[in-house]
Design a protein around this motif. Structure first.
Motif, mmCIF file in Angstrom:
data_model
loop_
_atom_site.group_PDB
_atom_site.id
_atom_site.type_symbol
_atom_site.label_atom_id
_atom_site.label_comp_id
_atom_site.label_asym_id
_atom_site.label_seq_id
_atom_site.Cartn_x
_atom_site.Cartn_y
_atom_site.Cartn_z
ATOM 1 N N ALA A 12 52.932 39.678 29.359
ATOM 2 C CA ALA A 12 51.462 39.932 28.762
ATOM 3 C C ALA A 12 50.320 39.655 29.934
ATOM 4 O O ALA A 12 49.361 40.325 30.001
ATOM 5 N N ASN A 13 50.503 38.867 30.740
ATOM 6 C CA ASN A 13 49.640 38.602 31.911
ATOM 7 C C ASN A 13 50.148 39.093 33.239
ATOM 8 O O ASN A 13 49.200 38.710 34.284
ATOM 9 N N ALA A 14 51.173 39.805 33.483
ATOM 10 C CA ALA A 14 51.738 40.000 34.808
ATOM 11 C C ALA A 14 50.637 40.892 35.687
ATOM 12 O O ALA A 14 50.349 40.614 36.805
ATOM 13 N N GLU A 15 50.029 41.617 35.100
ATOM 14 C CA GLU A 15 49.073 42.722 35.772
ATOM 15 C C GLU A 15 47.800 41.777 35.923
ATOM 16 O O GLU A 15 47.189 41.771 37.252
ATOM 17 N N ALA A 16 47.422 40.871 35.138
ATOM 18 C CA ALA A 16 46.284 40.121 35.270
ATOM 19 C C ALA A 16 46.489 39.180 36.446
ATOM 20 O O ALA A 16 45.459 38.906 37.223
ATOM 21 N N ILE A 17 47.719 38.639 36.387
ATOM 22 C CA ILE A 17 47.849 37.646 37.510
ATOM 23 C C ILE A 17 47.826 38.288 38.952
ATOM 24 O O ILE A 17 47.343 37.685 39.640
ATOM 25 N N ASP A 18 48.395 39.458 38.926
ATOM 26 C CA ASP A 18 48.401 40.311 40.124
ATOM 27 C C ASP A 18 47.066 40.319 40.586
ATOM 28 O O ASP A 18 46.913 40.386 41.601
ATOM 29 N N GLN A 19 46.243 40.614 39.878
ATOM 30 C CA GLN A 19 44.816 41.424 40.176
ATOM 31 C C GLN A 19 44.012 40.339 40.145
ATOM 32 O O GLN A 19 42.344 40.418 40.245
ATOM 33 N N GLY A 20 44.174 38.934 39.884
ATOM 34 C CA GLY A 20 43.290 37.974 39.817
ATOM 35 C C GLY A 20 42.441 37.772 38.673
ATOM 36 O O GLY A 20 41.304 37.024 38.756
ATOM 37 N N GLN A 21 42.840 38.339 37.589
ATOM 38 C CA GLN A 21 42.032 38.395 36.295
ATOM 39 C C GLN A 21 42.716 37.305 35.329
ATOM 40 O O GLN A 21 42.165 37.249 34.323
ATOM 41 N N CYS A 22 43.501 36.347 35.892
ATOM 42 C CA CYS A 22 44.066 35.235 35.183
ATOM 43 C C CYS A 22 43.779 33.888 35.966
ATOM 44 O O CYS A 22 43.741 33.943 37.066
ATOM 45 N N ASP A 23 43.236 32.716 34.983
ATOM 46 C CA ASP A 23 43.055 31.718 35.538
ATOM 47 C C ASP A 23 44.322 31.290 36.338
ATOM 48 O O ASP A 23 45.128 30.760 35.719
ATOM 49 N N PRO A 24 44.393 30.978 37.684
ATOM 50 C CA PRO A 24 45.372 30.468 38.373
ATOM 51 C C PRO A 24 46.115 29.128 37.665
ATOM 52 O O PRO A 24 47.013 28.837 37.791
ATOM 53 N N HIS A 25 45.222 28.277 37.189
ATOM 54 C CA HIS A 25 45.400 27.000 36.614
ATOM 55 C C HIS A 25 46.779 27.302 35.449
ATOM 56 O O HIS A 25 47.438 26.325 35.647
ATOM 57 N N GLY A 187 47.286 42.171 46.139
ATOM 58 C CA GLY A 187 47.786 41.734 44.790
ATOM 59 C C GLY A 187 48.106 40.204 45.038
ATOM 60 O O GLY A 187 47.533 39.522 45.857
ATOM 61 N N LEU A 188 48.824 39.883 43.911
ATOM 62 C CA LEU A 188 49.056 38.488 44.169
ATOM 63 C C LEU A 188 47.804 37.389 44.040
ATOM 64 O O LEU A 188 47.902 36.466 44.902
ATOM 65 N N GLN A 189 46.813 37.724 43.388
ATOM 66 C CA GLN A 189 45.523 37.332 43.608
ATOM 67 C C GLN A 189 45.293 35.887 42.870
ATOM 68 O O GLN A 189 44.722 35.160 43.379
ATOM 69 N N GLY A 322 53.181 49.055 35.736
ATOM 70 C CA GLY A 322 54.357 48.164 36.236
ATOM 71 C C GLY A 322 55.041 48.324 37.337
ATOM 72 O O GLY A 322 55.117 47.573 38.350
ATOM 73 N N PHE A 323 55.324 49.799 37.603
ATOM 74 C CA PHE A 323 55.717 50.204 38.746
ATOM 75 C C PHE A 323 54.767 50.131 40.101
ATOM 76 O O PHE A 323 55.328 49.453 41.188
ATOM 77 N N ALA A 324 53.647 50.334 39.938
ATOM 78 C CA ALA A 324 52.682 50.039 40.939
ATOM 79 C C ALA A 324 52.462 48.657 41.315
ATOM 80 O O ALA A 324 52.268 48.300 42.564
ATOM 81 N N ARG A 325 52.506 47.653 40.374
ATOM 82 C CA ARG A 325 52.559 46.321 40.816
ATOM 83 C C ARG A 325 53.864 45.866 41.666
ATOM 84 O O ARG A 325 53.798 45.250 42.683
ATOM 85 N N ARG A 326 55.001 46.520 41.099
ATOM 86 C CA ARG A 326 56.226 46.243 41.794
ATOM 87 C C ARG A 326 56.060 46.717 43.215
ATOM 88 O O ARG A 326 56.939 46.067 44.139
ATOM 89 N N TRP A 327 55.632 47.953 43.426
ATOM 90 C CA TRP A 327 55.697 48.362 44.683
ATOM 91 C C TRP A 327 54.603 47.766 45.549
ATOM 92 O O TRP A 327 55.023 47.505 46.585
ATOM 93 N N ARG A 328 53.547 47.301 45.098
ATOM 94 C CA ARG A 328 52.711 46.149 46.082
ATOM 95 C C ARG A 328 53.392 45.047 46.254
ATOM 96 O O ARG A 328 53.334 44.461 47.444
ATOM 97 N N GLU A 329 54.263 44.468 45.331
ATOM 98 C CA GLU A 329 55.202 43.324 45.506
ATOM 99 C C GLU A 329 55.911 43.598 46.521
ATOM 100 O O GLU A 329 56.319 42.553 47.265
#
Length: 354
Positions: A12-25, A187-189, A322-329
């Protein structure tokens, strides 16, 4: 290896984690709650037992769904490994429980040190001896898991008085330690990745991980690199599973390519685990370098195969997120220190001097 609640949260949060929209804590908190940080840590120290290879599989399981979350886990688990291999028992007893619970973030600031070990660059932090310890000056340009509410970072220190460089654990509340804003990554923000500046940071001897970096770094390098390999393994497995889903049982040259790549990946994983179990990489680091390169190539090839299997769909926002994220990863895997260029240069240097 992931419990269902953590799997669902990552999905549910993979994209948000990658783009810095999820609290890193939250990222580290969920990793710790999953108990995966305890894999490969002895039960008497608060772990779940097993070997370092179990830690590799834990990171791979997370990378299967989010490389950014796996990157955070790698930083935390690598620091835990430094404590496990440090002769400073008092420091281990003081820090390990809160690290395993995710209450304290552990940052592996030894990327510069690993390059120093291979003669690629000089150490970036210097220490001037004082009566009770050292005063530190310098900078670490890229460190992950520097959680704003508290962290401890490992760093190799060049001694101004001469003698062997040493390795310290440095707490975030040390006076004179300055954390930059988070680096603006592609990514990986949500990984709390930033730079650290040391301005006359005074630290006592009880923060010493090891008095000789040239002894300690080769000892922890197998775990440092192998745990890092977990990111490539998890990403490659995910893309290959996506290929299989796209093909849906249709026999084609793509299915043959998937099977060949799957076999190459898992054979390499098997070699990695065997080498760790036997302790072979302590005396033969080049063998580990080659495996790290192969696994990174497997990840890149798997993502490319996923693109071919999905076709134009992968380029549509509605389907290809999801693919675009994996490509960046996959673009990050070759450049995380030590990069593939650095590893190949070291292998070339060793071959030339043989």
């Amino acid at each position: 290896m992931l419990d269902s609640a953590f799997r669902q949260w990552l999905d549910a949060n993979a994209e948000a984690i990658d783009q810095g929209q999820c609290d890193p804590h939250q990222v580290l908190a969920h990793i710790a709650e999953s108990q995966l940080l305890r894999a490969g840590v002895a039960a008497e120290l608060g772990g779940s037992g097993g070997e370092v290879s179990d830690g590799v599989e834990a990171i791979a399981a997370i990378a299967n769904r989010s490389l950014a979350a796996a990157f955070v886990c790698w930083g935390q688990r690598a620091f835990i490994e430094y404590l496990l291999q440090s002769p400073n028992q008092a420091l281990r007893e003081r820090l390990l429980p809160s690290l395993l619970k995710g209450e304290l973030a552990g940052a592996t600031g030894l990327s510069n040190a690993m390059k120093f070990l291979s003669g690629i660059e000089a150490l970036q932090v210097r220490g001037r001896p004082q009566a009770e310890g050292w005063a530190l000056e310098g900078r670490l340009h890229w460190v992950t898991n520097l959680r704003k509410c508290g962290f401890v970072v490992a760093a190799a220190i060049e001694c101004d008085a001469g003698g062997a460089p040493f390795v310290l654990a440095i707490p975030s509340d040390a006076k004179g330690l300055e954390r930059s804003d988070d680096l603006q990554l592609m990514g990986l923000q949500s990984s709390n990745t930033a730079a650290l500046a040391f301005h006359q940071v005074e630290l006592a001897r009880d923060w010493l991980l090891h008095e000789n970096a040239r002894e300690f770094l080769p000892r922890v390098r197998p775990a440092f690199l192998a745990l890092q390999c977990g990111m490539a393994i998890g990403l490659a497995r995910r893309s290959l599973s996506e290929v299989q889903e796209h093909l849906n049982g249709r026999g084609s040259f793509l299915e043959e390519a998937r099977q060949v790549l799957h076999e190459r990946l898992e054979n390499t994983v098997g070699e990695l685990k065997q080498g760790l179990h036997e302790g072979r990489f302590l005396a033969q680091p080049a063998a580990l370098f080659k495996l790290r390169i192969t696994l990174a190539e497997c990840a890149a090839d798997a993502v490319q195969l996923e693109l071919q299997a999905s076709g134009g769909k992968a380029y549509l926002n509605a389907y290809g997120e999801g693919f675009a994220r994996r490509w960046r990863e996959s673009a990050f895997v070759p450049i995380v220190t030590p990069s593939l260029v650095q590893l190949r240069a070291e292998l070339h240097r060793q071959a030339a001097s043989a």
